[in-house]
Design an enzyme around this catalytic site. Structure first.
Site, PDB file in Angstrom:
ATOM      1  N   CYS A 184      34.603 126.395  -6.845  1.00 42.29           N
ATOM      2  CA  CYS A 184      33.634 126.623  -7.917  1.00 42.29           C
ATOM      3  C   CYS A 184      32.214 126.358  -7.410  1.00 42.29           C
ATOM      4  CB  CYS A 184      33.999 125.777  -9.131  1.00 42.29           C
ATOM      5  SG  CYS A 184      33.138 126.272 -10.626  1.00 42.29           S
ATOM      6  N   HIS A 226      40.073 126.830 -10.438  1.00 44.07           N
ATOM      7  CA  HIS A 226      40.300 125.404 -10.208  1.00 44.07           C
ATOM      8  C   HIS A 226      41.778 125.084 -10.026  1.00 44.07           C
ATOM      9  CE1 HIS A 226      36.183 124.136 -10.889  1.00 44.07           C
ATOM     10  NE2 HIS A 226      36.125 124.985 -11.898  1.00 44.07           N
ATOM     11  N   GLU A 274      42.871 122.560  -8.752  1.00 42.18           N
ATOM     12  CA  GLU A 274      43.019 121.114  -8.990  1.00 42.18           C
ATOM     13  C   GLU A 274      43.260 120.803 -10.457  1.00 42.18           C
ATOM     14  OE1 GLU A 274      40.225 122.718  -8.633  1.00 42.18           O
ATOM     15  OE2 GLU A 274      38.439 121.639  -9.326  1.00 42.18           O
TER      16      GLU A 274
END
Ligand SMILES: Nc1ncnc2c1ncn2[C@@H]1O[C@H](COP(=O)(O)OP(=O)(O)O)[C@@H](O)[C@H]1O
Ligand SMILES: [Mg+2]
Lengths: 229, 80, 747, 80
Positions: free
Chosen positions: A86, A203, A205
């Site tokens: 990002c 993302h 994560e």
């Protein structure tokens, strides 16, 4: 796997990626402050999401000029893997480690939503736990994730297999319907020539635990552990 | 002295903001509006009296930070 | 009261105007309030002193119209650590952790400049929470806009949403919930209420009360500019030369600096250098410094020339009244200045020692060595005007019987119309602009459940949170509306399986000098108080916003309720999505078919009338406790409370959110007309999807809870036998289309 | 014809962007840089030949869309 996560003024997803790495590796990554021109030897450098320097002027522009990024460039040149997520993707492109740039979403709004990604290749440190063509679901959260590169650059990227992920529909179709930001050719993530640097807008994560949005991002970190341990 | 820097997108680079502005203007009834491009305009106070030196420094600032020369052009103007 | 002898009377600044009745009036002080000021001061005030009184005695800071009523709200419970009176409320959520939360309005600024108004509203509420030592973990926002056809509405929606997202996203705090309504009563006066929830260790909570004679008072954060200096604008321009640049301006937020301020404050809080800390919110340096000194029973000397300034030529008046954002005031332990300064410098923030605590109980302000203000603190606080304004309760309207409301001629069309009406249409266009996933703890996202559920970092516990109010009910009958807002918030938390713990409120009303408006306020408070007591749901923080009127037309009375609950295992929380075929659809609670003030009545019949649905608090509690126990027993696959639009709308929402259809029928033998059964808004009801409906009905019977099996999930249609048969895809598309389509058009 | 519009923040309005840019430039070694303000620069193609009419229309566009007159000033320039 020893990982270092860079922290800039305004970074805000460093905790998310630290949590993901710790869950997968059982080991806490090292947090590296932007002003530190040097940091311990590490197997992986992560440039996390957020709004470094408020995303003022251009996303990632100010962070790309920080002392720590000079060191990251040196290490990347030596082959140390770098993952930009990002805002991290924006910083890494501004620093010249990846081709292209990220501009304002075509609809001009911030977008936070789950998207589907088609994995373009499993031939990389970052994607070896996925299959080429596999469709995964991970969230995006950005206002400036519209990937842009000129025709020559795009041709080079495609010819050399440097596209990592493309936005797609849930069934894998790569068309406008799955593209959350207007990225050219639906590109969501790219590699450098040696595939030791990867940047992506989504993302992974935030897709690690089933209760919190699914587990499709986990394989990315597992793949890294496998390659780098 | 004071400096003004204009940063504009290179030809051929997509400009979502400019496009959206053009669109909105058309919808608001400004049918005469064609292409719209949006750039940045930066005004800086500089503690420097020598014009040539100021210009050289500003050029460096632009290349280093103010513009992304992959997709943007810049121009520098010195005032006062 | 006796006037203390003043050793150091202040000097007048050059060009400082003589205080005239006009200047007093421009400061919003009534003549009798000014008399009171003169008595306290024992002399004519200087401009800066007048400005300070004006700010401290404003409605916003003094709560002068509302205080007598707010006292009626219950504020304590064994789990309440701090009730109203501090920057935010604090509750114990177990394991040595506390949830700290509050809601605040930014209505007027958001109408003037929607992006910055809303953004700084979020910034302000975040500071209220992290000033107490909490790391914010979630934001919510309650928005009321005017009629969609009003020419300003679209622009306001677009700016407000972008502003809330712009600030919260940059801060890295997920915005996980809220509510959005449209009504012509808000045409000239929108409501933007923002709520923040944070987590702190129970033994690491920071308060505002100053302590320690001689301790340094420190200013940190952004520099002070001329932002948002209101009230006295005209008069203040007179005492400075360059008037163009002196024009008071809209506050602009800098979320990047706030993010740095958050990290720097938390870093300093991890040491033991702080005695007290307070953010600078409304009335900036004035209210923060007075509150800190007053709470500590101390005096304060401040050198205003030491305040970091953004602009040249600023004066003490402007410095005391500026509402520049992203600033904090801290009392440090002696000798800890350097340590603190290092932290703020690392985060590239301003840091300045601007004063120290004294035992005089006076606020002494100096400017380049000369005293420019000297105010006794206790009387300014204790003698603040307080009004028992006349109030007139709204009578209960006549009850509207279902027989007075026509049934739909086309059932399918009626459901589609409701699902796509502005109040019920999906707000995904809004919450997709908010990062609701950052921190990786969001277990129940917007639209997936009645309350958002967020994991508490460092464990498996979850916090459920929601914001609720049904202004049309409050308008029709404030007591009922107040009761209902609390009950719905409680129900929404319950529907996820969490235990509702406490409430923050945001009382948005019109002009309190009108007895009817004051009556609305009084009524709403009485209703809220009753519901909070009955549900063990104390109010721990809140905010009052009055004078929400344009040209004499008030908004709908809107006591927004923000609520927080806790669930021990976040993985046990249930949402409202119907994701599986073959589940029994069970209706919990009694259905009388209450159509008065219903959305069906408004949207399908164009009528806003009747008494709102009564709230039986004993039934709320009984039914809610039953639902929570069923969830804890793992008998519930999905659960949704019934509110706006009633049963059929709730079921349609469950189906389209989960992608599974359902076939239901009205219970046999009911004498409630179909349209009242399906669209009535009776309270204390839930829809539950369960794999073991018989068991659940049995348990309900045993618990004395009304329950009935309506049908089963499955297929891709929503069917009510004999009345409705619609493809989910069709309902979903109209439900999701309205807001984006509206925002993409221009008039 | 072509028009150029500059949109700048009014005096006294906080400019977080400008502040951050100034800070960054200082950090990068451009110590001579003082105050920095960032504005927008919009270029528009307009199908209009009459200068006065063009100016009036642009003024309307600025007030309606291009500038937020609560906090921003604008200026219009016609070229060619
Ligand atoms: N302004 C907003 N910001 C974030 N989420 C919102 C907003 N408005 C509505 N929502 C979300 O949309 C969903 C539907 O809202 P609402 O109809 O008010 O829910 P309920 O009736 O269950 O209280 C909820 O999940 C709510 O959190
Ligand atoms: Mg609700």
């Amino acid at each position: 796997m020893k990982a270092a996560i860079l922290v800039f003024p305004g970074s805000n997803r460093e905790g998310d990626v630290a949590q993901a790495i710790e869950l997968v590796t059982g080991r806490k990554p090292e947090m590296v402050w932007h002003g530190d021109g040097d940091f311990a030897k590490t197997d992986l450098i992560v440039v996390p999401g957020g709004f470094s320097y408020g995303d003022y002027l251009r996303c990632g522009a100010m962070a790309a000029q920080s002392p720590v990024m000079a060191e990251v460039k040196r290490r990347a040149a030596q082959g140390v893997p770098v993952l930009g997520i990002c805002n991290g993707f924006q910083i890494v492109t501004e620093a010249g480690l990846l081709p292209g740039t990220l501009i304002r979403n075509s609809h001009l709004k911030f977008v936070c939503a789950d998207v589907h990604l088609k994995v373009e290749t499993s031939q990389s440190l970052f994607t070896n736990r996925y299959q080429a063509g596999q469709v995964i679901k991970v969230p995006v959260a950005h206002a400036e994730g519209n990937y842009f590169a000129d025709d020559d650059t795009l041709k080079r990227l495609e010819d050399r297999g440097q596209v990592a992920f493309r936005y797609c529909a849930p069934d894998g179709t790569v068309d406008g319907s799955g593209n959350p930001n207007g990225s050219i050719r639906n590109i969501a993530g790219v590699f450098n020539e040696t595939k030791t640097v990867m940047g992506l807008m989504p993302h992974p994560e935030n897709a690690i635990e089933s209760v919190f949005g699914g587990t499709d991002g986990k394989a990315l970190f597992e793949g890294l552990v496998e390659s780098l341990s | 002295m004071k400096a003004r820097v204009h940063v504009t997108l290179k030809n051929g680079v997509l400009d979502p903001q400019g496009k959206a502005i053009g669109h909105s203007l058309n919808r608001l009834g400004f049918a005469e509006v064609g292409d719209v491009r949006q750039g940045k305009f930066i005004e800086l106070e500089i503690a420097e009296t020598d014009q040539a030196r100021a210009r050289a420094r500003l050029d460096e600032m632009c290349r280093k930070l103010l513009a992304n020369t992959v997709i943007e052009n810049y121009s520098i103007e010195l005032v006062g | 009261m006796t006037v203390a002898i003043e050793k150091n009377p202040p000097v007048m600044l050059p060009n400082e105007p003589i205080i005239t009745p006009q200047i007093v009036a421009e400061h919003g002080l009534a003549p009798d309030e000014y008399e009171r000021l003169l008595k306290i001061m024992g002399r004519t005030p200087t401009m800066v002193e007048l400005g300070i009184f004006s700010a401290m005695w404003s409605e916003h800071c003094s709560y002068k119209s509302s205080k007598v009523w707010l006292k009626k709200l219950p504020t304590s419970a064994p789990w309440v650590i701090q009730g109203p009176g501090e920057n935010a409320g604090v509750i114990d959520i177990g394991d040595g952790q506390a949830a700290i939360f509050k809601m605040e309005s930014h209505n007027h600024p958001s109408y003037i400049e929607p992006y910055q108004g809303a953004a700084t509203g979020v910034g302000g509420i975040l500071r209220d929470v992290f000033t107490m030592g909490a790391r914010p973990v979630a934001n919510l926002n309650a928005l009321r806009f005017g009629d969609p056809s009003h020419p300003k509405t679209r622009h306001l929606v677009s700016g407000v949403v972008a502003g809330i997202g712009g600030y919260g996203n940059c801060m890295g705090i997920p915005t996980v919930g809220g509510e959005t309504n449209f009504h012509a009563a808000y045409n000239g006066n929108i409501l933007v209420n923002a709520m923040t929830v944070g987590i702190a260790a129970t033994d690491k909570i920071f308060y505002a009360a100053a302590a320690g004679l001689g301790n340094p008072m420190v200013y940190v954060g952004s520099k002070t500019g001329r932002d948002g200096i209101h009230g006295a604008t005209m008069s203040s321009t007179e005492f400075n030369e360059d008037s163009e640049s002196k024009r008071p301006t809209v506050q602009v937020g800098d979320p990047f600096v706030e993010k740095l301020l958050l990290e720097a404050c938390l870093e300093l809080m991890a040491t033991d250098a702080i005695v007290a800390i307070q953010d600078m919110g409304a009335a900036g340096l004035t209210s923060s410094s007075f509150e800190m000194a007053a709470k500590g029973g101390l005096g304060l000397e401040m050198a205003l020339d030491q305040v970091p300034m953004r602009e040249t030529g600023m004066n003490p008046y402007e410095l005391m009244l500026s509402e520049s954002q992203e600033r904090m005031l801290i009392v440090l332990k002696p000798g800890r200045e350097d340590e603190a300064r290092k932290i703020f410098e690392k985060w590239e923030l301003d840091f300045a020692v601007i004063g120290h605590l004294t035992d005089t109980e006076r606020m002494v302000l100096s400017w380049h060595g000369e005293i420019v203000g000297n105010i006794p603190i206790p009387p300014l606080v204790t003698e603040a005007p307080m009004y028992e304004r006349p109030w007139k309760l709204t009578p209960l309207p006549d009850v509207l019987d279902a027989s007075q409301v026509p049934a739909p001629t086309d059932w399918n069309a009626s459901l589609l119309a409701l699902m796509s009406c502005p109040d019920l249409a999906s707000k995904a266009w809004i919450w997709h602009q908010y990062d609701h996933l950052i921190m990786g703890n969001t277990a129940i996202r917007p639209q997936d459940g009645d309350a958002a559920v967020v994991r508490v970092p460092g464990g498996s516990k979850g916090l459920a949170m929601t914001s609720d109010c049904t202004p049309r009910y409050v308008q029709a009958h404030p007591e009922t509306g107040g009761r209902q807002a609390v009950a719905e918030a409680w129900r929404n938390i319950t529907a996820t399986g969490a235990r509702p713990l406490a409430v923050t409120d945001n009382m948005n009303f019109g002009n309190p000098t009108k007895p009817e408006i004051m009556g609305q306020f009084a009524g709403a408070i009485m209703g809220m108080a009753e519901a909070c007591k009955a549900l063990d749901f104390p109010v721990v923080s809140g905010n009052v916003s009055l004078y929400n009127e344009t040209e004499g037309r008030p908004i709908l009375p809107t006591p927004t309720i923000g609520a927080v609950g806790v669930i021990d295992d976040v993985a046990m929380a249930v949402g409202s999505r119907l994701r599986q075929a073959g589940l029994g659809i069970v209706l919990i609670g009694e259905t009388k078919g209450w159509l008065g003030q219903s959305l069906y009545l408004r949207e399908a019949c164009g009528r806003e009338e009747g008494a709102p649905p009564p709230v039986d608090l004993a039934a709320e509690r009984r039914n809610g406790d039953f639902v929570r126990a069923q969830i804890a027993g793992r008998h519930v696959a999905a659960c949704h409370d019934l509110s706006d639009g009633g049963l059929l709308v709730a079921l349609a929402e469950m189906c389209i959110a989960g992608g599974t259809g359902a076939t239901v029928a009205l219970p046999k033998g009911t004498d409630v007309p179909s349209h009242a059964f399906l669209y009535g808004e009776d309270q204390a009801r839930y829809l539950i999807a369960t794999g073991s409906p018989d068991q659940m009905l049995q348990a309900a019977r045993a618990a004395g809870v009304p329950a009935v099996l309506l049908g089963y999930s499955g297929g891709d249609l929503l069917v009510v036998e004999g009345l409705v048969a619609l493809a989910l895809a069709g309902i979903k598309s109209v439900h999701e289309a309205w807001l984006p389509a509206y925002m993409n058009t221009t008039d």
